[in-house]
Structures are given as structure tokens and as C-alpha cells.
Write a protein that holds these residues in place. Sequence first.
Motif, mmCIF file in Angstrom:
data_model
loop_
_atom_site.group_PDB
_atom_site.id
_atom_site.type_symbol
_atom_site.label_atom_id
_atom_site.label_comp_id
_atom_site.label_asym_id
_atom_site.label_seq_id
_atom_site.Cartn_x
_atom_site.Cartn_y
_atom_site.Cartn_z
ATOM 1 N N VAL A 446 4.743 69.889 -2.926
ATOM 2 C CA VAL A 446 4.181 70.229 -4.236
ATOM 3 C C VAL A 446 4.923 69.413 -5.285
ATOM 4 C CG1 VAL A 446 3.769 72.042 -5.942
ATOM 5 C CG2 VAL A 446 3.592 72.555 -3.479
ATOM 6 N N PHE A 447 4.187 68.569 -5.997
ATOM 7 C CA PHE A 447 4.798 67.725 -7.027
ATOM 8 C C PHE A 447 4.419 68.239 -8.419
ATOM 9 C CE2 PHE A 447 4.441 64.982 -3.318
ATOM 10 C CZ PHE A 447 5.689 64.378 -3.277
ATOM 11 N N THR A 448 5.214 67.864 -9.392
ATOM 12 C CA THR A 448 4.900 68.194 -10.780
ATOM 13 C C THR A 448 5.464 67.112 -11.692
ATOM 14 O OG1 THR A 448 4.970 69.933 -12.475
ATOM 15 C CG2 THR A 448 7.001 69.534 -11.251
ATOM 16 N N THR A 449 5.063 67.152 -12.926
ATOM 17 C CA THR A 449 5.621 66.266 -13.957
ATOM 18 C C THR A 449 5.965 67.133 -15.165
ATOM 19 O OG1 THR A 449 3.420 65.828 -14.876
ATOM 20 C CG2 THR A 449 4.242 64.295 -13.193
ATOM 21 N N PHE A 450 6.491 66.486 -16.179
ATOM 22 C CA PHE A 450 6.790 67.228 -17.399
ATOM 23 C C PHE A 450 6.505 66.370 -18.619
ATOM 24 C CE2 PHE A 450 10.903 65.196 -16.400
ATOM 25 C CZ PHE A 450 11.230 64.616 -17.621
ATOM 26 N N SER A 451 6.383 67.028 -19.758
ATOM 27 C CA SER A 451 6.287 66.361 -21.048
ATOM 28 C C SER A 451 7.543 66.691 -21.832
ATOM 29 C CB SER A 451 5.053 66.840 -21.815
ATOM 30 O OG SER A 451 3.872 66.597 -21.068
ATOM 31 N N ALA A 452 8.020 65.743 -22.652
ATOM 32 C CA ALA A 452 9.284 65.942 -23.362
ATOM 33 C C ALA A 452 9.176 65.464 -24.793
ATOM 34 C CB ALA A 452 10.419 65.218 -22.652
ATOM 35 N N GLY A 453 9.827 66.222 -25.677
ATOM 36 C CA GLY A 453 9.962 65.822 -27.072
ATOM 37 C C GLY A 453 11.432 65.711 -27.417
ATOM 38 N N ILE A 454 11.832 64.580 -28.049
ATOM 39 C CA ILE A 454 13.237 64.302 -28.345
ATOM 40 C C ILE A 454 13.435 64.241 -29.855
ATOM 41 C CG2 ILE A 454 15.127 62.654 -28.078
ATOM 42 C CD1 ILE A 454 13.797 61.669 -25.533
ATOM 43 N N VAL A 478 7.168 67.289 -31.372
ATOM 44 C CA VAL A 478 6.968 66.061 -30.600
ATOM 45 C C VAL A 478 6.517 66.386 -29.182
ATOM 46 C CG1 VAL A 478 8.059 63.948 -29.765
ATOM 47 C CG2 VAL A 478 8.696 64.865 -31.989
ATOM 48 N N LEU A 479 7.093 67.460 -28.612
ATOM 49 C CA LEU A 479 6.696 67.872 -27.269
ATOM 50 C C LEU A 479 5.192 68.155 -27.198
ATOM 51 C CD1 LEU A 479 7.023 69.009 -24.387
ATOM 52 C CD2 LEU A 479 7.766 71.168 -25.429
ATOM 53 N N TYR A 480 4.705 68.923 -28.141
ATOM 54 C CA TYR A 480 3.273 69.253 -28.084
ATOM 55 C C TYR A 480 2.404 68.068 -28.459
ATOM 56 C CZ TYR A 480 4.221 73.956 -26.722
ATOM 57 O OH TYR A 480 4.610 75.029 -25.988
ATOM 58 N N GLY A 481 2.965 67.116 -29.177
ATOM 59 C CA GLY A 481 2.252 65.860 -29.380
ATOM 60 C C GLY A 481 2.078 65.120 -28.066
ATOM 61 N N ALA A 482 3.142 65.136 -27.228
ATOM 62 C CA ALA A 482 3.070 64.506 -25.906
ATOM 63 C C ALA A 482 2.052 65.214 -25.022
ATOM 64 C CB ALA A 482 4.453 64.520 -25.245
ATOM 65 N N LYS A 483 1.965 66.536 -25.132
ATOM 66 C CA LYS A 483 0.976 67.289 -24.373
ATOM 67 C C LYS A 483 -0.446 66.873 -24.776
ATOM 68 C CE LYS A 483 3.330 70.491 -21.951
ATOM 69 N NZ LYS A 483 3.174 70.689 -20.494
ATOM 70 N N ARG A 484 -0.656 66.765 -26.078
ATOM 71 C CA ARG A 484 -1.984 66.408 -26.559
ATOM 72 C C ARG A 484 -2.384 65.002 -26.137
ATOM 73 N NH1 ARG A 484 -0.041 69.101 -31.213
ATOM 74 N NH2 ARG A 484 0.505 67.078 -32.116
ATOM 75 N N GLU A 485 -1.369 64.137 -25.970
ATOM 76 C CA GLU A 485 -1.653 62.747 -25.608
ATOM 77 C C GLU A 485 -1.925 62.569 -24.119
ATOM 78 O OE1 GLU A 485 1.522 60.340 -27.046
ATOM 79 O OE2 GLU A 485 1.285 61.006 -29.125
ATOM 80 N N GLY A 486 -1.798 63.644 -23.325
ATOM 81 C CA GLY A 486 -2.139 63.536 -21.911
ATOM 82 C C GLY A 486 -1.063 63.971 -20.953
ATOM 83 N N ARG A 487 0.094 64.475 -21.440
ATOM 84 C CA ARG A 487 1.199 64.983 -20.606
ATOM 85 C C ARG A 487 1.898 63.838 -19.856
ATOM 86 N NH1 ARG A 487 -3.017 68.643 -20.185
ATOM 87 N NH2 ARG A 487 -2.537 70.750 -20.916
ATOM 88 N N ASN A 488 2.908 64.223 -19.047
ATOM 89 C CA ASN A 488 3.630 63.285 -18.191
ATOM 90 C C ASN A 488 4.175 62.110 -19.020
ATOM 91 O OD1 ASN A 488 4.720 62.105 -15.917
ATOM 92 N ND2 ASN A 488 2.805 61.108 -15.308
ATOM 93 N N ARG A 489 4.853 62.470 -20.116
ATOM 94 C CA ARG A 489 5.394 61.406 -20.980
ATOM 95 C C ARG A 489 6.523 61.961 -21.847
ATOM 96 N NH1 ARG A 489 0.498 59.121 -23.095
ATOM 97 N NH2 ARG A 489 -0.384 60.087 -21.226
ATOM 98 N N VAL A 490 7.273 60.992 -22.429
ATOM 99 C CA VAL A 490 8.418 61.316 -23.289
ATOM 100 C C VAL A 490 8.121 60.743 -24.659
ATOM 101 C CG1 VAL A 490 10.883 60.967 -23.674
ATOM 102 C CG2 VAL A 490 10.021 61.277 -21.327
ATOM 103 N N ARG A 491 8.312 61.568 -25.709
ATOM 104 C CA ARG A 491 8.056 61.115 -27.059
ATOM 105 C C ARG A 491 9.266 61.391 -27.955
ATOM 106 N NH1 ARG A 491 5.058 58.366 -25.118
ATOM 107 N NH2 ARG A 491 2.778 58.265 -25.215
ATOM 108 N N LEU A 492 9.444 60.500 -28.959
ATOM 109 C CA LEU A 492 10.556 60.594 -29.905
ATOM 110 C C LEU A 492 10.063 61.109 -31.250
ATOM 111 C CD1 LEU A 492 12.466 57.228 -29.361
ATOM 112 C CD2 LEU A 492 13.212 59.498 -28.645
ATOM 113 N N HIS A 493 10.912 61.919 -31.903
ATOM 114 C CA HIS A 493 10.608 62.369 -33.256
ATOM 115 C C HIS A 493 10.644 61.158 -34.195
ATOM 116 C CE1 HIS A 493 10.720 64.621 -36.990
ATOM 117 N NE2 HIS A 493 11.845 64.023 -37.308
ATOM 118 N N GLY A 494 9.646 61.028 -35.019
ATOM 119 C CA GLY A 494 9.585 59.944 -36.004
ATOM 120 C C GLY A 494 9.052 58.645 -35.456
ATOM 121 N N ALA A 495 8.757 58.582 -34.139
ATOM 122 C CA ALA A 495 8.262 57.339 -33.558
ATOM 123 C C ALA A 495 6.752 57.233 -33.718
ATOM 124 C CB ALA A 495 8.634 57.270 -32.092
#
Length: 495
Positions: A446-454, A478-495
Motif C-alpha cells: 500500500v503506497f501513499t503520497t503527501f502534500s506539504a506547505g512550508i 500553502v498546504l491546501y494550495g498544494a492540495k488544490r493543485e493536485g496533491r503529491n507536491r511541496v509548496r513554499l509560502h510566498g512562492a
Amino acid sequence: MRTELEITLLHCRNLPSPPSVAMQIIALAQDPNATLGAAAQLIGVDPALSARLLRVANSPLYATRRRIDTLTQAMAMLGLNATLSLALGFSLIHGLRGHNGTAELQERIWRRSVLAAMAARQLGQQTSLKRAETLMLAGLLQDIGRLALLQAMPEEYAALCAGTEDNATLLALERERFDADHADVGAWLARRWNLPDYLAEAIAASELADAEDPFLRCIQASGAIADLWLAPPEAAEVARELACARIESSIGRGKEVLEEVLSQLAVSLPEISTLFEVRIDQPSHLQAISDEARELLILRNLRQIQDASQSHQEARITEERMRQLSEQARRDPLTGVYNRLHMEEVLEQEFAAAGVHPLTVALLDLDDFKKINDRFGHLVGDQVLRQFAQTVQRTLRSTDLIARYGGEEFLLVLNYSSESSARQVLQRLLEEVSRTPMAIVDGQPVFTTFSAGIATHNGEPENRFNSVHELLQAADDVLYGAKREGRNRVRLHGA
């Protein structure tokens, strides 16, 4: 104190005065910025004083298991306040001992002073006062008024002392002759020397019997114990009753405490005599009580050793239990990582220090975790959370922290990490998690991924937050921005 007595003392060329090193110690003791290094530099100039401090550090007064070989070791063991108090007492001894043909009377006064010093120290221990050395110093100096009177008017004061049978009689004669007693004179002298206020107050109250301060009560009782030790056999019973009464009114348990103090004095008498350069004999009228007290002390010490061994073992078990409970209270019971409450406490501390180094936080949320619970059940979901937390811990640096923030959401604190380096760490972590099975169900991974806001707080205008709450809110946005963009990604505040 009569004006004529004060004038006599002021114009006395032989009036005792502290030596130079004592005056420097007094100044250092009143300096709030004084250090052990400064004290060592001052005391080290006087070899005799250094030798005495070494001797007292290795004496029965301080039951250390290892031998103290250097002044630095002695001072580190004693502490700054104790070192200065002992050094002041030792340095004053020579400055106060004059040579005007009254050596025998001076020796009697010093015997009382030294016995009172040690008795005051023992009484302080009986009452759990934390000022053993200051008690000893106050006890030692309580009779400096007698030495001053002896120096200022040797013949007259020696004759006055010769006509006394006990301390109470001497005080009455002093007050009749000078309109003051030696405690008043000693306090006056202490203030002229700029001794600390507590010493002047202790000397002034030493011959009273109604102090409210436990420190002063110990000094008042110490003189009565010294008088009992020095009393002639025919006056011993009266002196014992007075000492018991003083102790009873001061700290209670008069007879029991008196026996304890006398036994301690008897045991340490040879060392005391050498330390203070005064000969003190064991009085015959106290031999029986001292022998009995010493036997009781030996039995008590044996019981204490047994009790201490058992208590030490119990304390270690209790301490380990408390440590485990404390650790459990900080951990999430499912994943074993820190819980939200503990991480918020840590974040407050790190945020306060973030002006020196950047503080970066990352909020991680497992993608589609509800689908795992719905498909495989909550037990598999719990296994996924545990494995995910372990994978993150293996990947992070030892200075980084992870906490379960709620449900499938985790909080990372990345100390000393800039935004770019934090993003690289999270990207590597995302790749590691993506290829690591979080659980095995029916032989299938069972695999999974995560979304992250920094978000990073480092004092720069674009990365300056007023509180931990604002910093976390930025990472959450930022985390929920990454979720909206499709998940499985890392996003920075202000980027």
C-alpha cells in the motif's frame, strides 16, 4: 553606646581592623557580579588563606568522597558564597588577635567564638537553613566587641572579665559600665568595617533571645552552647539548662538538638582546633553526654545509610517512571512521534529565538487517506500512519522534529533551515515516501503520497510573522494550495 566609649574606640591605635585581603573579600562579597574566578585570584594571593580553604574543603565539615587537591577544586565544591564567607572568617582571625599582654583572655574569647561558629552551623543544618557558612561566619564574629574592648582598654576590660562567672554576668557588668554590651560594640565595629548588613544584625542580636528570624535564633542559641562547653563543672548544669532553653525557644526539640550538636562538635573538635588555630579541650562534664550522643549518632548514621540506600533505589525507580510518564505525555500514542501540545510548546521557544537563526515549519497531509481507511479499514490506516511517521523520522536530521498534528496531518520543525533547503528536504522525503510501502495487505503493498506547505520565519520583511499562530497559518494556507493543485507536491509560502 555612650559617646565617650565610641570616642575611646575611635582613638584606639590598637583597635583591631581587618587585613587588606579581608577588606577586598568584603567588597567582593557585596559585588553582584562577583565570580569564582575573581575570588580565586584574590584568595590565591594569600598562601595561608588558600591552605585553610583547602583544609576545610577536605575536613569532616564537607564529607566529599574524593580528595580536593587545588584551590580551584575547593572553591568549585564550596561555591562562591561559601568560599567568601569562609575566607572572610579566616582572614579576620589574624587581624583581630592583638598582642597586648592579654593573650590568655583573647584565647578564651576565641574558644567561645569558634565553638559558637560551629554550633551555629550545626543548628542551621538542624533547621534546614541553606546558609551554613554565613551562619558559621556570624557565629565566629559575634564576640568581636569583646576583642575591641580588650584592645581599647586592656586593663579595665580584663579586670571586668575576671570578675564574671558567666556570660550573663559579663553582659550586666558591661551595660552598667559602658551603657552597652559587647554585642552593641561588635555591631558598631562591623558597620565601620562595612561588613554585610546581615553580619552586623546578627552580632547586635547575638545576646538577645527574642528574634523572629531563624538565622538570628541560631546565632543566639550558639553562644549558649559555647558557654556550656566552656563552663566549669560546678556551673555546667545551669549552662546546660540555659542552652536547652535557648534551643527550645529557637528551633524546638531542645535536649535532642543539643545532644546532636554536642556530638558533632566532639567528633570534629581536632579538625576545628587546627583550622582556627585555637586549642579547645573536651570538658569532663560533657564527656558522658558526648559519648552517649556519639553512640546515638553512629546508630543513626547506620540507619541513615540503610535508609539512604533503599531511598536511592526507590528514587531511581520513581525518577525512571516519571521520565517515562513525562515522555509518554509528550508522544502520540499511535505513531510514537511528538503530539501537538508538546510541539506547540517547542515552537513557542524556537520562535522566540528565531532572530538568530531561521525557523522553518512544514505541514504535511497524507493524500487520499480516507480512501485507504474506506478500502482497507482503520487498522490498516493506523499502520500507514505509523509507517509514515517512522519513514519521516529516518529521513530527517537529528535537530529536526516531527509531531502528529491531527488525523493524517503532521507538523515538521526544521531548525536552521532556509526555505530552499527545507524544500529540498521535503522533496527528498516525498520521493522516499512515494516508493516505500506503508503497509502490506494480502501480499500487496500500500503506497501513499503527501502534500506539504512550508513557511519560514527569519526576520526578513517577506518572512516576518508576529506569532507562532501566524507562521502555522501561513504553512496551512500553502498546504491546501498544494492540495488544490493536485496533491503529491511541496509548496513554499510566498512562492
